[in-house]
Design an enzyme around this catalytic site. Structure first.
Site, PDB file in Angstrom:
ATOM      1  N   ASP A   1      29.758 -30.026 -11.785  1.00 52.27           N
ATOM      2  CA  ASP A   1      30.582 -29.013 -12.471  1.00 52.27           C
ATOM      3  C   ASP A   1      31.268 -29.644 -13.683  1.00 52.27           C
ATOM      4  O   ASP A   1      31.195 -30.851 -13.893  1.00 52.27           O
ATOM      5  CB  ASP A   1      31.607 -28.406 -11.482  1.00 52.27           C
ATOM      6  CG  ASP A   1      32.616 -29.438 -10.956  1.00 52.27           C
ATOM      7  OD1 ASP A   1      32.735 -29.583  -9.729  1.00 52.27           O
ATOM      8  OD2 ASP A   1      33.269 -30.100 -11.786  1.00 52.27           O
TER       9      ASP A   1
ATOM     10  N   HIS B   1      25.070 -37.660 -11.293  1.00 50.64           N
ATOM     11  CA  HIS B   1      24.078 -36.746 -10.705  1.00 50.64           C
ATOM     12  C   HIS B   1      23.755 -35.582 -11.633  1.00 50.64           C
ATOM     13  O   HIS B   1      23.197 -34.579 -11.192  1.00 50.64           O
ATOM     14  CB  HIS B   1      24.586 -36.218  -9.360  1.00 50.64           C
ATOM     15  CG  HIS B   1      24.621 -37.279  -8.302  1.00 50.64           C
ATOM     16  ND1 HIS B   1      25.322 -37.112  -7.119  1.00 50.64           N
ATOM     17  CD2 HIS B   1      24.076 -38.517  -8.236  1.00 50.64           C
ATOM     18  CE1 HIS B   1      25.187 -38.204  -6.374  1.00 50.64           C
ATOM     19  NE2 HIS B   1      24.444 -39.082  -7.034  1.00 50.64           N
TER      20      HIS B   1
ATOM     21  N   CYS C   1      13.910 -30.950 -20.312  1.00 42.91           N
ATOM     22  CA  CYS C   1      12.469 -30.652 -20.389  1.00 42.91           C
ATOM     23  C   CYS C   1      11.699 -31.749 -19.649  1.00 42.91           C
ATOM     24  O   CYS C   1      11.865 -32.940 -19.929  1.00 42.91           O
ATOM     25  CB  CYS C   1      12.009 -30.608 -21.852  1.00 42.91           C
ATOM     26  SG  CYS C   1      10.208 -30.426 -21.988  1.00 42.91           S
TER      27      CYS C   1
ATOM     28  N   CYS D   1       9.089 -33.528 -22.574  1.00 38.70           N
ATOM     29  CA  CYS D   1       9.562 -34.405 -23.672  1.00 38.70           C
ATOM     30  C   CYS D   1      10.940 -35.006 -23.398  1.00 38.70           C
ATOM     31  O   CYS D   1      11.469 -35.756 -24.218  1.00 38.70           O
ATOM     32  CB  CYS D   1       9.597 -33.615 -24.987  1.00 38.70           C
ATOM     33  SG  CYS D   1      10.909 -32.381 -25.056  1.00 38.70           S
TER      34      CYS D   1
ATOM     35  N   THR E   1      34.992 -37.576  -1.591  1.00 37.78           N
ATOM     36  CA  THR E   1      33.568 -37.710  -1.292  1.00 37.78           C
ATOM     37  C   THR E   1      33.383 -38.208   0.132  1.00 37.78           C
ATOM     38  O   THR E   1      34.149 -39.014   0.637  1.00 37.78           O
ATOM     39  CB  THR E   1      32.853 -38.626  -2.311  1.00 37.78           C
ATOM     40  OG1 THR E   1      31.460 -38.710  -1.970  1.00 37.78           O
ATOM     41  CG2 THR E   1      33.451 -40.019  -2.351  1.00 37.78           C
ATOM     42  N   SER E   2      32.299 -37.722   0.755  1.00 34.91           N
ATOM     43  CA  SER E   2      32.057 -38.031   2.175  1.00 34.91           C
ATOM     44  C   SER E   2      31.460 -39.417   2.353  1.00 34.91           C
ATOM     45  O   SER E   2      31.362 -39.924   3.466  1.00 34.91           O
ATOM     46  CB  SER E   2      31.084 -36.996   2.762  1.00 34.91           C
ATOM     47  OG  SER E   2      29.843 -37.052   2.056  1.00 34.91           O
TER      48      SER E   2
HETATM   49  C1  BV8 Z   1      17.804 -42.538  -5.115  1.00 30.65           C
HETATM   50  C2  BV8 Z   1      22.779 -33.290  -7.136  1.00 30.65           C
HETATM   51  C3  BV8 Z   1      15.907 -43.862  -5.474  1.00 30.65           C
HETATM   52  C4  BV8 Z   1      22.279 -32.082  -6.485  1.00 30.65           C
HETATM   53  C5  BV8 Z   1      22.973 -34.926  -5.396  1.00 30.65           C
HETATM   54  C6  BV8 Z   1      20.220 -46.271   0.007  1.00 30.65           C
HETATM   55  C7  BV8 Z   1      20.217 -46.614  -1.346  1.00 30.65           C
HETATM   56  C8  BV8 Z   1      19.728 -45.734  -2.293  1.00 30.65           C
HETATM   57  C9  BV8 Z   1      19.245 -44.481  -1.903  1.00 30.65           C
HETATM   58  C10 BV8 Z   1      19.263 -44.119  -0.569  1.00 30.65           C
HETATM   59  C11 BV8 Z   1      19.743 -45.009   0.382  1.00 30.65           C
HETATM   60  N1  BV8 Z   1      19.648 -44.399   1.584  1.00 30.65           N
HETATM   61  C12 BV8 Z   1      19.131 -43.160   1.422  1.00 30.65           C
HETATM   62  C13 BV8 Z   1      18.850 -42.960   0.125  1.00 30.65           C
HETATM   63  C14 BV8 Z   1      18.272 -41.744  -0.432  1.00 30.65           C
HETATM   64  C15 BV8 Z   1      19.305 -40.718  -0.879  1.00 30.65           C
HETATM   65  C16 BV8 Z   1      20.487 -40.643   0.043  1.00 30.65           C
HETATM   66  O1  BV8 Z   1      21.526 -41.217  -0.224  1.00 30.65           O
HETATM   67  N2  BV8 Z   1      20.321 -39.895   1.122  1.00 30.65           N
HETATM   68  C17 BV8 Z   1      21.427 -39.721   2.047  1.00 30.65           C
HETATM   69  C18 BV8 Z   1      21.490 -38.259   2.480  1.00 30.65           C
HETATM   70  C19 BV8 Z   1      21.218 -40.673   3.211  1.00 30.65           C
HETATM   71  N3  BV8 Z   1      19.743 -41.020  -2.220  1.00 30.65           N
HETATM   72  C20 BV8 Z   1      19.008 -40.589  -3.265  1.00 30.65           C
HETATM   73  O2  BV8 Z   1      17.964 -39.981  -3.129  1.00 30.65           O
HETATM   74  C21 BV8 Z   1      19.517 -40.913  -4.666  1.00 30.65           C
HETATM   75  N4  BV8 Z   1      18.441 -41.433  -5.433  1.00 30.65           N
HETATM   76  O3  BV8 Z   1      18.115 -43.222  -4.193  1.00 30.65           O
HETATM   77  O4  BV8 Z   1      16.744 -42.815  -5.936  1.00 30.65           O
HETATM   78  C22 BV8 Z   1      15.214 -44.398  -6.651  1.00 30.65           C
HETATM   79  C23 BV8 Z   1      15.221 -45.782  -6.843  1.00 30.65           C
HETATM   80  C24 BV8 Z   1      14.553 -46.311  -7.930  1.00 30.65           C
HETATM   81  C25 BV8 Z   1      13.882 -45.457  -8.819  1.00 30.65           C
HETATM   82  C26 BV8 Z   1      13.895 -44.069  -8.624  1.00 30.65           C
HETATM   83  C27 BV8 Z   1      14.567 -43.533  -7.536  1.00 30.65           C
HETATM   84  C28 BV8 Z   1      19.966 -39.680  -5.417  1.00 30.65           C
HETATM   85  C29 BV8 Z   1      21.088 -39.004  -4.757  1.00 30.65           C
HETATM   86  C30 BV8 Z   1      21.589 -37.851  -5.637  1.00 30.65           C
HETATM   87  C31 BV8 Z   1      21.193 -36.540  -5.015  1.00 30.65           C
HETATM   88  N5  BV8 Z   1      21.842 -35.456  -5.739  1.00 30.65           N
HETATM   89  N6  BV8 Z   1      23.523 -33.967  -6.126  1.00 30.65           N
HETATM   90  C32 BV8 Z   1      23.320 -31.014  -6.571  1.00 30.65           C
HETATM   91  O5  BV8 Z   1      24.516 -31.279  -6.783  1.00 30.65           O
HETATM   92  O6  BV8 Z   1      22.859 -29.880  -6.388  1.00 30.65           O
HETATM   93  S1  BV8 Z   1      23.786 -35.467  -4.029  1.00 30.65           S
HETATM   94  C33 BV8 Z   1      25.069 -34.445  -3.590  1.00 30.65           C
HETATM   95  O7  BV8 Z   1      25.827 -35.164  -2.605  1.00 30.65           O
HETATM   96  C34 BV8 Z   1      26.080 -34.116  -4.657  1.00 30.65           C
HETATM   97  O8  BV8 Z   1      25.908 -34.839  -5.847  1.00 30.65           O
HETATM   98  C35 BV8 Z   1      27.383 -34.546  -4.029  1.00 30.65           C
HETATM   99  O9  BV8 Z   1      28.329 -34.859  -4.958  1.00 30.65           O
HETATM  100  C36 BV8 Z   1      26.908 -35.717  -3.284  1.00 30.65           C
HETATM  101  C37 BV8 Z   1      27.824 -36.339  -2.309  1.00 30.65           C
HETATM  102  O10 BV8 Z   1      28.441 -35.329  -1.595  1.00 30.65           O
HETATM  103  P1  BV8 Z   1      30.049 -35.239  -1.724  1.00 30.65           P
HETATM  104  O11 BV8 Z   1      30.384 -35.042  -3.168  1.00 30.65           O
HETATM  105  O12 BV8 Z   1      30.652 -36.394  -1.034  1.00 30.65           O
HETATM  106  O13 BV8 Z   1      30.322 -33.888  -0.988  1.00 30.65           O
HETATM  107  P2  BV8 Z   1      30.434 -33.675   0.589  1.00 30.65           P
HETATM  108  O14 BV8 Z   1      30.432 -32.211   0.843  1.00 30.65           O
HETATM  109  O15 BV8 Z   1      29.428 -34.532   1.281  1.00 30.65           O
HETATM  110  O16 BV8 Z   1      31.872 -34.274   0.960  1.00 30.65           O
HETATM  111  C38 BV8 Z   1      33.040 -33.673   0.436  1.00 30.65           C
HETATM  112  C39 BV8 Z   1      34.190 -34.587   0.820  1.00 30.65           C
HETATM  113  O17 BV8 Z   1      35.390 -34.042   0.244  1.00 30.65           O
HETATM  114  C40 BV8 Z   1      34.425 -34.649   2.324  1.00 30.65           C
HETATM  115  O18 BV8 Z   1      34.635 -36.001   2.708  1.00 30.65           O
HETATM  116  C41 BV8 Z   1      35.713 -33.849   2.534  1.00 30.65           C
HETATM  117  O19 BV8 Z   1      36.522 -34.405   3.557  1.00 30.65           O
HETATM  118  C42 BV8 Z   1      36.407 -34.006   1.204  1.00 30.65           C
HETATM  119  N7  BV8 Z   1      37.272 -32.874   0.851  1.00 30.65           N
HETATM  120  C43 BV8 Z   1      37.055 -31.549   1.074  1.00 30.65           C
HETATM  121  N8  BV8 Z   1      38.091 -30.843   0.589  1.00 30.65           N
HETATM  122  C44 BV8 Z   1      38.943 -31.723   0.010  1.00 30.65           C
HETATM  123  C45 BV8 Z   1      38.431 -33.017   0.172  1.00 30.65           C
HETATM  124  N9  BV8 Z   1      39.064 -34.114  -0.272  1.00 30.65           N
HETATM  125  C46 BV8 Z   1      40.234 -33.936  -0.915  1.00 30.65           C
HETATM  126  N10 BV8 Z   1      40.810 -32.720  -1.108  1.00 30.65           N
HETATM  127  C47 BV8 Z   1      40.189 -31.603  -0.666  1.00 30.65           C
HETATM  128  N11 BV8 Z   1      40.762 -30.409  -0.872  1.00 30.65           N
END
Ligand code: BV8
Length: 235
Positions: free
Chosen positions: A96, A111, A119, A122, A179-180
């Site tokens: 956002d 992200h 695109c 390109c 973040t979680s």
């Molecule tokens: C990659 C865009 C490889 C989409 C998103 C180890 C190392 C590297 C990678 C991995 C690894 N293990 C696993 C992986 C793969 C994967 C991964 O991490 N999987 C997880 C599920 C295990 N990672 C990837 O695929 C990444 N890429 O590794 O590439 C590579 C290497 C070389 C060459 C090429 C490729 C890419 C990850 C990015 C994915 N895209 N977002 C979209 O937004 O639509 S991820 C998505 O999750 C969002 O970006 C989001 O921001 C992110 C994290 O979530 P949070 O922001 O933390 O949100 P969540 O709901 O989980 O938590 C909210 C928190 O807020 C909670 O804790 C809550 O308590 C708190 N909260 C709530 N209300 C409040 C509050 N806190 C304060 N005040 C409040 N009021």
């Protein structure tokens, strides 16, 4: 000031009180829309219209939300640190635009952003605020059916990783907000900071998956915790 060079990572929790759904809470984004279908290259290849509609809905929602006191406090922190010869590097996982609308000038969207289109042929990127369709054409190379949201999906490399790692190496404090700690490589930044002997602080509604890595964790809503902490840093 105890800390002058600060790196902050934010997640969906900082925008929750602005009315933007987080991902993993009950009823959150991933519960309504399976990740595989809407946040992976494979899902996009299988059904680009479904993926565009998922991001069109979230892009349209930006018009109905506003930054909250946590975003505004980070805008103040950026200015206040610079005035005192310090530096803030703000990295967000959020797609956002609430940090910018809350006054932050330099934001690293690792992200991607809802308000940018990409695109697939390109790699032209351009600001985008309306609904997108799978059959739209790139305004630069004119190829049709290859434009996608400028979002980093699972399995794709996040943006500006070298800049982020350099900032972590140079900082004296790493702070994680809203973040979680579920998604890598972002979730690993605290371990990198610890390995580099940096101070670390977590501000989150409840303990994240990486809470045990932080020297200090404060739990509560970002709209209260972040302004309180910024006032401490700048006093
Ligand atoms: C990659 C865009 C490889 C989409 C998103 C180890 C190392 C590297 C990678 C991995 C690894 N293990 C696993 C992986 C793969 C994967 C991964 O991490 N999987 C997880 C599920 C295990 N990672 C990837 O695929 C990444 N890429 O590794 O590439 C590579 C290497 C070389 C060459 C090429 C490729 C890419 C990850 C990015 C994915 N895209 N977002 C979209 O937004 O639509 S991820 C998505 O999750 C969002 O970006 C989001 O921001 C992110 C994290 O979530 P949070 O922001 O933390 O949100 P969540 O709901 O989980 O938590 C909210 C928190 O807020 C909670 O804790 C809550 O308590 C708190 N909260 C709530 N209300 C409040 C509050 N806190 C304060 N005040 C409040 N009021």
């Amino acid at each position: 000031m105890k800390h002058k060079n600060i790196v902050i990572l934010t997640g969906a929790g900082i925008s929750a009180e602005s009315g933007i759904d987080t991902f993993r809470a009950a009823g959150g984004l991933w519960e309504k829309h399976p990740v595989e279908q809407v946040a992976t290259p494979e899902g996009y290849a299988k059904d680009p219209e479904l993926v565009h509609n998922f991001y069109n809905m979230r892009r349209a929602a930006l018009k109905t939300v506003a930054p909250n006191p946590a975003h505004e406090a980070l805008g103040r922190l950026e200015t206040g640190l610079a005035e005192k010869g310090g530096m803030l590097t703000l990295v967000t996982q959020n797609v956002d635009d609430l940090h910018e609308r809350g006054g932050s000038k330099a934001v690293i969207h690792m992200h991607g952003m809802l308000t940018s289109m990409l695109c697939g042929v390109c790699e032209h990127r351009w600001p985008y605020f309306e609904d997108a369709k799978a059959d739209m054409s790139c305004p630069s190379c004119y190829v049709q059916n290859t434009c996608r949201p400028d979002i980093v999906w699972f399995g794709e490399m996040p943006y500006q990783m070298e800049t982020i790692e350099a900032a972590l190496a140079a900082c004296d404090l790493f702070v994680s907000i809203g973040t979680s700690g579920a998604v890598y490589p972002a979730a690993g930044f605290v371990q990198m900071a610890r390995a580099l002997d940096k101070d670390t602080l977590e501000l989150n509604l409840d303990p994240s998956q990486g809470s045990h890595h932080f020297h200090e964790s404060r739990h509560g809503p970002a709209s209260r915790l972040v302004p309180e902490w910024v006032d401490e840093v700048l006093k």
